[in-house]
Design a protein around this motif. Structure first.
Motif, PDB file in Angstrom:
ATOM      1  N   ALA A 191       0.812  -1.215   0.000  1.00 58.48           N
ATOM      2  CA  ALA A 191       0.000   0.000   0.000  1.00 58.48           C
ATOM      3  C   ALA A 191       0.845   1.263   0.000  1.00 58.48           C
ATOM      4  CB  ALA A 191      -0.917  -0.002   1.219  1.00 58.48           C
ATOM      5  N   ASN A 192       2.025   1.218   0.599  1.00 59.04           N
ATOM      6  CA  ASN A 192       2.784   2.437   0.866  1.00 59.04           C
ATOM      7  C   ASN A 192       4.043   2.608   0.024  1.00 59.04           C
ATOM      8  OD1 ASN A 192       0.937   3.030   2.900  1.00 59.04           O
ATOM      9  ND2 ASN A 192       2.184   2.095   4.510  1.00 59.04           N
ATOM     10  N   LEU A 193       4.376   1.645  -0.827  1.00 57.01           N
ATOM     11  CA  LEU A 193       5.660   1.713  -1.528  1.00 57.01           C
ATOM     12  C   LEU A 193       5.798   2.977  -2.375  1.00 57.01           C
ATOM     13  CD1 LEU A 193       8.372   0.465  -2.230  1.00 57.01           C
ATOM     14  CD2 LEU A 193       7.242  -0.837  -4.044  1.00 57.01           C
ATOM     15  N   ALA A 194       4.742   3.385  -3.064  1.00 51.92           N
ATOM     16  CA  ALA A 194       4.841   4.581  -3.903  1.00 51.92           C
ATOM     17  C   ALA A 194       5.178   5.808  -3.069  1.00 51.92           C
ATOM     18  CB  ALA A 194       3.539   4.796  -4.668  1.00 51.92           C
ATOM     19  N   LEU A 195       4.533   5.947  -1.917  1.00 50.97           N
ATOM     20  CA  LEU A 195       4.842   7.063  -1.021  1.00 50.97           C
ATOM     21  C   LEU A 195       6.261   6.957  -0.497  1.00 50.97           C
ATOM     22  CD1 LEU A 195       4.138   9.547   0.692  1.00 50.97           C
ATOM     23  CD2 LEU A 195       3.101   7.994   2.372  1.00 50.97           C
ATOM     24  N   ASP A 196       6.669   5.753  -0.097  1.00 52.44           N
ATOM     25  CA  ASP A 196       8.025   5.562   0.436  1.00 52.44           C
ATOM     26  C   ASP A 196       9.082   6.011  -0.576  1.00 52.44           C
ATOM     27  OD1 ASP A 196       6.826   4.461   2.665  1.00 52.44           O
ATOM     28  OD2 ASP A 196       7.271   2.381   2.123  1.00 52.44           O
ATOM     29  N   LEU A 197       8.908   5.600  -1.829  1.00 57.11           N
ATOM     30  CA  LEU A 197       9.892   5.938  -2.858  1.00 57.11           C
ATOM     31  C   LEU A 197       9.859   7.428  -3.195  1.00 57.11           C
ATOM     32  CD1 LEU A 197       9.542   2.848  -5.202  1.00 57.11           C
ATOM     33  CD2 LEU A 197      11.421   3.353  -3.641  1.00 57.11           C
ATOM     34  N   ALA A 198       8.692   8.040  -3.042  1.00 52.98           N
ATOM     35  CA  ALA A 198       8.578   9.470  -3.333  1.00 52.98           C
ATOM     36  C   ALA A 198       9.317  10.325  -2.317  1.00 52.98           C
ATOM     37  CB  ALA A 198       7.100   9.879  -3.383  1.00 52.98           C
ATOM     38  N   VAL A 199       9.531   9.786  -1.127  1.00 56.10           N
ATOM     39  CA  VAL A 199      10.178  10.582  -0.071  1.00 56.10           C
ATOM     40  C   VAL A 199      11.556  10.056   0.311  1.00 56.10           C
ATOM     41  CG1 VAL A 199       7.936  11.279   0.850  1.00 56.10           C
ATOM     42  CG2 VAL A 199       9.101   9.293   1.845  1.00 56.10           C
ATOM     43  N   LEU A 200      11.967   8.925  -0.260  1.00 50.07           N
ATOM     44  CA  LEU A 200      13.239   8.308   0.123  1.00 50.07           C
ATOM     45  C   LEU A 200      14.410   9.070  -0.489  1.00 50.07           C
ATOM     46  CD1 LEU A 200      14.130   5.673   1.695  1.00 50.07           C
ATOM     47  CD2 LEU A 200      14.447   4.641  -0.565  1.00 50.07           C
ATOM     48  N   ARG A 201      15.458   9.266   0.300  1.00 49.27           N
ATOM     49  CA  ARG A 201      16.659   9.877  -0.259  1.00 49.27           C
ATOM     50  C   ARG A 201      17.426   8.840  -1.066  1.00 49.27           C
ATOM     51  NH1 ARG A 201      21.410   8.079   1.749  1.00 49.27           N
ATOM     52  NH2 ARG A 201      21.612   7.485   3.949  1.00 49.27           N
ATOM     53  N   THR A 202      18.328   9.309  -1.915  1.00 47.39           N
ATOM     54  CA  THR A 202      19.211   8.406  -2.642  1.00 47.39           C
ATOM     55  C   THR A 202      20.030   7.599  -1.630  1.00 47.39           C
ATOM     56  OG1 THR A 202      19.354   9.958  -4.463  1.00 47.39           O
ATOM     57  CG2 THR A 202      21.046   8.254  -4.365  1.00 47.39           C
ATOM     58  N   ARG A 203      20.103   6.300  -1.862  1.00 44.98           N
ATOM     59  CA  ARG A 203      20.770   5.333  -0.978  1.00 44.98           C
ATOM     60  C   ARG A 203      20.042   5.169   0.355  1.00 44.98           C
ATOM     61  NH1 ARG A 203      24.637   8.446  -2.833  1.00 44.98           N
ATOM     62  NH2 ARG A 203      25.072   9.389  -0.810  1.00 44.98           N
ATOM     63  N   GLY A 204      18.764   5.531   0.358  1.00 46.14           N
ATOM     64  CA  GLY A 204      17.965   5.317   1.554  1.00 46.14           C
ATOM     65  C   GLY A 204      17.511   3.873   1.673  1.00 46.14           C
ATOM     66  N   THR A 205      16.923   3.552   2.824  1.00 47.05           N
ATOM     67  CA  THR A 205      16.531   2.174   3.137  1.00 47.05           C
ATOM     68  C   THR A 205      15.060   2.086   3.491  1.00 47.05           C
ATOM     69  OG1 THR A 205      18.740   1.606   3.968  1.00 47.05           O
ATOM     70  CG2 THR A 205      16.898   0.246   4.744  1.00 47.05           C
ATOM     71  N   ILE A 206      14.379   1.122   2.895  1.00 48.28           N
ATOM     72  CA  ILE A 206      13.029   0.752   3.300  1.00 48.28           C
ATOM     73  C   ILE A 206      13.130  -0.607   3.977  1.00 48.28           C
ATOM     74  CG2 ILE A 206      10.675   0.252   2.565  1.00 48.28           C
ATOM     75  CD1 ILE A 206      11.282   1.931   0.021  1.00 48.28           C
ATOM     76  N   ALA A 207      12.873  -0.638   5.261  1.00 45.93           N
ATOM     77  CA  ALA A 207      12.923  -1.886   6.038  1.00 45.93           C
ATOM     78  C   ALA A 207      11.487  -2.321   6.300  1.00 45.93           C
ATOM     79  CB  ALA A 207      13.670  -1.678   7.343  1.00 45.93           C
ATOM     80  N   THR A 208      11.075  -3.422   5.684  1.00 45.36           N
ATOM     81  CA  THR A 208       9.680  -3.833   5.775  1.00 45.36           C
ATOM     82  C   THR A 208       9.527  -5.102   6.604  1.00 45.36           C
ATOM     83  OG1 THR A 208       7.697  -4.373   4.489  1.00 45.36           O
ATOM     84  CG2 THR A 208       9.806  -5.084   3.563  1.00 45.36           C
ATOM     85  N   TYR A 209       8.623  -5.040   7.572  1.00 46.92           N
ATOM     86  CA  TYR A 209       8.420  -6.166   8.485  1.00 46.92           C
ATOM     87  C   TYR A 209       7.018  -6.755   8.365  1.00 46.92           C
ATOM     88  CZ  TYR A 209       6.299  -2.394  11.253  1.00 46.92           C
ATOM     89  OH  TYR A 209       5.528  -1.326  11.669  1.00 46.92           O
ATOM     90  N   ALA A 210       6.188  -6.188   7.467  1.00 45.41           N
ATOM     91  CA  ALA A 210       4.830  -6.711   7.260  1.00 45.41           C
ATOM     92  C   ALA A 210       4.283  -6.135   5.968  1.00 45.41           C
ATOM     93  CB  ALA A 210       3.927  -6.337   8.438  1.00 45.41           C
ATOM     94  N   ASN A 211       3.156  -6.686   5.541  1.00 41.33           N
ATOM     95  CA  ASN A 211       2.451  -6.150   4.381  1.00 41.33           C
ATOM     96  C   ASN A 211       0.966  -6.102   4.707  1.00 41.33           C
ATOM     97  OD1 ASN A 211       2.146  -5.082   1.801  1.00 41.33           O
ATOM     98  ND2 ASN A 211       1.816  -7.098   0.883  1.00 41.33           N
ATOM     99  N   ASP A 212       0.639  -5.316   5.735  1.00 39.85           N
ATOM    100  CA  ASP A 212      -0.755  -5.205   6.167  1.00 39.85           C
ATOM    101  C   ASP A 212      -1.636  -4.804   4.988  1.00 39.85           C
ATOM    102  OD1 ASP A 212       0.174  -5.799   8.638  1.00 39.85           O
ATOM    103  OD2 ASP A 212      -0.451  -3.930   9.606  1.00 39.85           O
ATOM    104  N   GLY A 213      -2.746  -5.464   4.879  1.00 44.64           N
ATOM    105  CA  GLY A 213      -3.653  -5.236   3.763  1.00 44.64           C
ATOM    106  C   GLY A 213      -3.434  -6.204   2.620  1.00 44.64           C
ATOM    107  N   GLY A 214      -2.216  -6.756   2.543  1.00 47.38           N
ATOM    108  CA  GLY A 214      -1.931  -7.793   1.559  1.00 47.38           C
ATOM    109  C   GLY A 214      -1.854  -7.333   0.122  1.00 47.38           C
TER     110      GLY A 214
END
Length: 339
Positions: free
Chosen positions: A231-254
């Motif tokens: 659900a949130n990947l598009a938002l995460d990538l829109a705000v992530l800095r270059t060489r930033g990290t997305i650490a995901t521990y669940a996928n609520d909503g599926g």
């Protein structure tokens, strides 16, 4: 002793209150008189068979808890008897967890709990705090351990800051010096995330959340601790800095996850999946040390006023506690074992 057990996977009604023999700690183990047991989503998913089949003929559930060591096995310092502790990963590879008056765990999984910290706090650590620690320590440019100052100058986005893991992310990141932004879905969850210590809260259902976050972090977010990747990947990538990290521990909503490879290549995104069961034990032990230090500093309080409401059930109503977690109750669900 009284214990909650189940012998078949299924709905919460498979959980039964039973009398069992007092366990004896083996070499390298401690026996703990449990005061409070913590319930996590992974506990009900294991019980229901959502994540695996039944691994033992009989299981006493719950990974997390808190209590007092009352006996030790060979090779464990006798001075630990009487020590207040919080427990983590009690059922990892073992059939007996903390939903019982006594349990035995490897000595390293029983972490000293300061006298000033209540057992409800101890039982609320474990899975949420360890997961949060891992999410905050997997970035390419570190840090690998948390302490005050370790995240100075960093911006952390805690997705779902009103949840137990999101709450721990906010508290640990702030303790380590980060600027903390949390995304939430409404005013009540905004209140909880703010009470937990988030510097900024953004309602992702209103306006332009990416623009709002970019105003706070013009160069982008360093670390995203993500609970709903699809659900949130598009938002995460829109705000992530270059060489930033997305650490995901669940996928609520599926929601399925679709990756734009070129976009992530350009960002040099680090996409880190994480689960505690397969982590190196030394990594877990180091995380537990850092969490204990944060507890000692008073950085991980729980309760409504600290952004994590507590819902408490007696041992004989453990099935109702599981139902509460399955239904997505906001806050932390605990089972009071000792009267």
């Amino acid at each position: 002793m009284k214990a909650i057990v189940y012998r078949t996977i299924g709905d919460p009604d498979v959980l039964q209150l039973a009398e069992r023999d007092l366990p004896t700690p083996a070499p390298g183990e401690v026996r703990v008189r449990i005061a409070v047991s913590g319930v996590n989503p992974t506990d009900w998913k294991t019980r229901s068979g959502a994540t695996n089949s039944l691994q033992f003929p009989e299981v006493t559930p719950h990974l997390d808890g808190a209590g007092v060591i009352d006996a030790v096995g060979e090779g464990v310092d006798q001075s630990r008897v009487g020590q207040r502790v919080w427990l983590y990963m009690a059922t990892a590879g073992r059939p007996t967890g903390t939903a019982a008056e006594f349990t035995v765990v490897p000595a390293g999984r029983a972490v000293p709990l300061p006298d000033a910290a209540g057992f409800e706090l101890g039982a609320s650590l474990g899975v949420p705090a360890l997961t949060a620690h891992r999410a905050l320590t997997v970035a390419e440019d570190g840090p690998r351990r948390l302490r005050p100052g370790a995240l100075d100058g960093k911006v952390v986005l805690a997705a779902g800051g009103a949840g137990a893991v999101g709450h721990a992310v906010i508290q640990l990141a702030r303790w380590a010096g980060a600027t903390v932004v949390s995304t939430i879905s409404g005013p009540e969850k905004a209140r909880l995330a703010t009470a937990a210590g988030a510097h900024h809260v953004i309602n992702y259902r209103e306006g332009d959340p990416a623009a709002s976050i970019r105003k706070i972090a013009p160069d982008g977010v360093d670390i995203v601790a993500e609970v709903a990747l699809g659900a949130n990947l598009a938002l995460d990538l829109a705000v992530l800095r270059t060489r930033g990290t997305i650490a995901t521990y669940a996928n609520d909503g599926g929601k399925p996850v679709e990756l734009d490879v070129r976009q992530n290549m350009t960002l040099n995104t680090r996409l880190q999946f994480l689960i505690l069961y397969t982590l190196d034990p030394d990594v877990l032990a180091a995380a537990a040390e850092d969490i204990a230090a944060a507890v000692g500093d008073g950085a991980l309080p729980v309760g409504e006023e600290h952004g994590l409401p507590l819902a408490r059930f007696p041992l004989e109503r453990t099935a109702d506690a599981h139902r509460a977690v399955e239904r997505g109750m906001v806050g932390k669900v605990l089972v009071d074992v000792a009267s």
